[in-house]
Design a protein around this motif. Sequence first.
Motif, PDB file in Angstrom:
ATOM      1  N   LYS A   1      21.370  27.530  -3.281  1.00  0.00           N
ATOM      2  CA  LYS A   1      20.943  27.188  -1.921  1.00  0.00           C
ATOM      3  C   LYS A   1      19.710  26.284  -1.912  1.00  0.00           C
ATOM      4  O   LYS A   1      19.086  26.095  -0.873  1.00  0.00           O
ATOM      5  N   VAL A   2      19.365  25.736  -3.062  1.00  0.00           N
ATOM      6  CA  VAL A   2      18.204  24.849  -3.124  1.00  0.00           C
ATOM      7  C   VAL A   2      18.529  23.559  -2.374  1.00  0.00           C
ATOM      8  O   VAL A   2      19.603  22.989  -2.530  1.00  0.00           O
ATOM      9  N   SER A   3      17.626  23.137  -1.525  1.00  0.00           N
ATOM     10  CA  SER A   3      17.875  21.902  -0.790  1.00  0.00           C
ATOM     11  C   SER A   3      16.640  21.004  -0.868  1.00  0.00           C
ATOM     12  O   SER A   3      15.536  21.470  -1.149  1.00  0.00           O
ATOM     13  N   ALA A   4      16.858  19.715  -0.640  1.00  0.00           N
ATOM     14  CA  ALA A   4      15.747  18.773  -0.714  1.00  0.00           C
ATOM     15  C   ALA A   4      15.854  17.770   0.416  1.00  0.00           C
ATOM     16  O   ALA A   4      16.944  17.383   0.825  1.00  0.00           O
ATOM     17  N   ALA A   5      14.711  17.378   0.944  1.00  0.00           N
ATOM     18  CA  ALA A   5      14.671  16.377   2.011  1.00  0.00           C
ATOM     19  C   ALA A   5      13.621  15.339   1.651  1.00  0.00           C
ATOM     20  O   ALA A   5      12.598  15.667   1.050  1.00  0.00           O
ATOM     21  N   TYR A   6      13.894  14.104   2.015  1.00  0.00           N
ATOM     22  CA  TYR A   6      12.952  13.014   1.710  1.00  0.00           C
ATOM     23  C   TYR A   6      12.573  12.336   3.013  1.00  0.00           C
ATOM     24  O   TYR A   6      13.432  11.847   3.741  1.00  0.00           O
ATOM     25  N   GLU A   7      11.295  12.350   3.310  1.00  0.00           N
ATOM     26  CA  GLU A   7      10.840  11.765   4.568  1.00  0.00           C
ATOM     27  C   GLU A   7       9.477  11.132   4.359  1.00  0.00           C
ATOM     28  O   GLU A   7       8.585  11.737   3.770  1.00  0.00           O
ATOM     29  N   ASN A   8       9.321   9.918   4.866  1.00  0.00           N
ATOM     30  CA  ASN A   8       8.052   9.188   4.775  1.00  0.00           C
ATOM     31  C   ASN A   8       7.499   9.143   3.349  1.00  0.00           C
ATOM     32  O   ASN A   8       6.296   9.190   3.142  1.00  0.00           O
ATOM     33  N   GLY A   9       8.368   9.073   2.381  1.00  0.00           N
ATOM     34  CA  GLY A   9       7.890   8.980   1.008  1.00  0.00           C
ATOM     35  C   GLY A   9       7.487  10.306   0.387  1.00  0.00           C
ATOM     36  O   GLY A   9       6.880  10.315  -0.680  1.00  0.00           O
ATOM     37  N   VAL A  10       7.792  11.404   1.051  1.00  0.00           N
ATOM     38  CA  VAL A  10       7.469  12.716   0.480  1.00  0.00           C
ATOM     39  C   VAL A  10       8.759  13.528   0.345  1.00  0.00           C
ATOM     40  O   VAL A  10       9.534  13.648   1.294  1.00  0.00           O
TER      41      VAL A  10
ATOM     42  N   VAL B   1       0.855  -1.188   0.000  1.00  0.00           N
ATOM     43  CA  VAL B   1       0.000   0.000   0.000  1.00  0.00           C
ATOM     44  C   VAL B   1       0.888   1.234   0.000  1.00  0.00           C
ATOM     45  O   VAL B   1       1.823   1.324   0.781  1.00  0.00           O
ATOM     46  N   TYR B   2       0.608   2.152  -0.899  1.00  0.00           N
ATOM     47  CA  TYR B   2       1.400   3.375  -0.993  1.00  0.00           C
ATOM     48  C   TYR B   2       0.775   4.455  -0.122  1.00  0.00           C
ATOM     49  O   TYR B   2      -0.329   4.911  -0.400  1.00  0.00           O
ATOM     50  N   LEU B   3       1.471   4.819   0.932  1.00  0.00           N
ATOM     51  CA  LEU B   3       0.952   5.797   1.886  1.00  0.00           C
ATOM     52  C   LEU B   3       1.948   6.942   2.044  1.00  0.00           C
ATOM     53  O   LEU B   3       2.606   7.053   3.070  1.00  0.00           O
ATOM     54  N   PRO B   4       2.101   7.788   1.046  1.00  0.00           N
ATOM     55  CA  PRO B   4       3.075   8.869   1.170  1.00  0.00           C
ATOM     56  C   PRO B   4       2.708   9.831   2.292  1.00  0.00           C
ATOM     57  O   PRO B   4       1.542  10.178   2.459  1.00  0.00           O
ATOM     58  N   GLY B   5       3.711  10.224   3.055  1.00  0.00           N
ATOM     59  CA  GLY B   5       3.484  11.193   4.125  1.00  0.00           C
ATOM     60  C   GLY B   5       2.962  10.596   5.409  1.00  0.00           C
ATOM     61  O   GLY B   5       2.605  11.324   6.325  1.00  0.00           O
ATOM     62  N   VAL B   6       2.920   9.276   5.481  1.00  0.00           N
ATOM     63  CA  VAL B   6       2.422   8.626   6.689  1.00  0.00           C
ATOM     64  C   VAL B   6       3.608   8.004   7.409  1.00  0.00           C
ATOM     65  O   VAL B   6       4.420   7.324   6.785  1.00  0.00           O
ATOM     66  N   ASN B   7       3.732   8.244   8.708  1.00  0.00           N
ATOM     67  CA  ASN B   7       4.807   7.584   9.447  1.00  0.00           C
ATOM     68  C   ASN B   7       4.246   6.427  10.265  1.00  0.00           C
ATOM     69  O   ASN B   7       3.045   6.153  10.232  1.00  0.00           O
TER      70      ASN B   7
ATOM     71  N   ARG C   1       6.463  20.106  -2.664  1.00  0.00           N
ATOM     72  CA  ARG C   1       6.370  18.792  -2.024  1.00  0.00           C
ATOM     73  C   ARG C   1       5.847  17.784  -3.035  1.00  0.00           C
ATOM     74  O   ARG C   1       4.830  18.012  -3.681  1.00  0.00           O
ATOM     75  N   ALA C   2       6.550  16.683  -3.173  1.00  0.00           N
ATOM     76  CA  ALA C   2       6.162  15.661  -4.142  1.00  0.00           C
ATOM     77  C   ALA C   2       6.002  14.327  -3.431  1.00  0.00           C
ATOM     78  O   ALA C   2       6.850  13.938  -2.634  1.00  0.00           O
ATOM     79  N   GLU C   3       4.912  13.644  -3.700  1.00  0.00           N
ATOM     80  CA  GLU C   3       4.682  12.332  -3.087  1.00  0.00           C
ATOM     81  C   GLU C   3       5.343  11.262  -3.929  1.00  0.00           C
ATOM     82  O   GLU C   3       4.906  10.983  -5.044  1.00  0.00           O
ATOM     83  N   LEU C   4       6.408  10.693  -3.402  1.00  0.00           N
ATOM     84  CA  LEU C   4       7.142   9.660  -4.123  1.00  0.00           C
ATOM     85  C   LEU C   4       7.366   8.472  -3.198  1.00  0.00           C
ATOM     86  O   LEU C   4       8.490   8.228  -2.758  1.00  0.00           O
ATOM     87  N   PRO C   5       6.327   7.731  -2.861  1.00  0.00           N
ATOM     88  CA  PRO C   5       6.513   6.653  -1.892  1.00  0.00           C
ATOM     89  C   PRO C   5       7.377   5.520  -2.445  1.00  0.00           C
ATOM     90  O   PRO C   5       7.254   5.145  -3.610  1.00  0.00           O
ATOM     91  N   GLY C   6       8.245   5.024  -1.585  1.00  0.00           N
ATOM     92  CA  GLY C   6       9.018   3.835  -1.916  1.00  0.00           C
ATOM     93  C   GLY C   6      10.146   4.051  -2.897  1.00  0.00           C
ATOM     94  O   GLY C   6      10.595   3.110  -3.532  1.00  0.00           O
TER      95      GLY C   6
END
Lengths: 132, 153
Positions: free
Chosen positions: B123-132, A45-51, B67-72
Amino acid sequence: MSLLSTFAPSLSRQAARPDRPADLGNTVKPRYEIKDTSDAFGITVYLPGVNKDGVDLTTEEGQVRILGRRAWRQPEGWTSLYRESADAAFELVLNHDNAIDVDKVAAELRDGVLRVSLPKHEAIKPRKIAVS
Amino acid sequence: MRLVRYTYPFRTLSNAQNEGTRSPWSGLESEIDRLFDTAMTDVGGSSPATRHFPIDLYEDKDSTYVRAELPGVSREDINVEMVDGYLTISASRKTTAVEGGDGERGFSFSRSVAINEAVQSDKVSAAYENGVLTVTLPKQEEVKAKKISVTVK
């Protein structure tokens, strides 16, 4: 049909579940995949932004329910210019025919992807029967 | 690249709909949904779910945020570029060996966003957290304090 139900919600004649969290509000169905192997079902399941704290996985009679609340909230002072994603939580309900060993369900969340393994019950695994 | 608005693959924004799997019409509903999905896929040339990802744009006093949703997607596979006022976020991976069906599938996504503000490109920076993925684009100083006094003759 979901399109139709969006316009006329009364078409879906299901009463709200009593155990549903009251603050949940509207939900979005996440993108998901199901894999079927000989001894387990694998759900991705793809849940972007969910911890990890935002995921709720419940198994009940014939149902697997996955709930994912987004951990990120728009910080104070940020104005949104353009939105495509929703703040709504993710909700996925899958029905199964009780062929799953509920005690052995395992789940892992990494980078916004939840992988759930639902091992099949011993009783329904294919068995070879020797002919005497 | 043309920007096509992303739509969630299974958008159901009504509570009742999610509960609707047991309704007498559920079979028909899913069949109609499937039909629509297939029809839409044909129009787009490829499934939008595998090619696109949703993007949000925010701003505050000092920066613009994308912000871009890129899970996995692993961090090494994400590529962020800023060229001529366009921010391009792309991610690609080759399919790894699928032995016993547990390999990782390949993919390739790319999206570009026009950034109208003057940005301090270094000075552009990027962070990836929880698939976002969150890209921070700091605004240039002169844009931040833009006060022009005009003398009226």
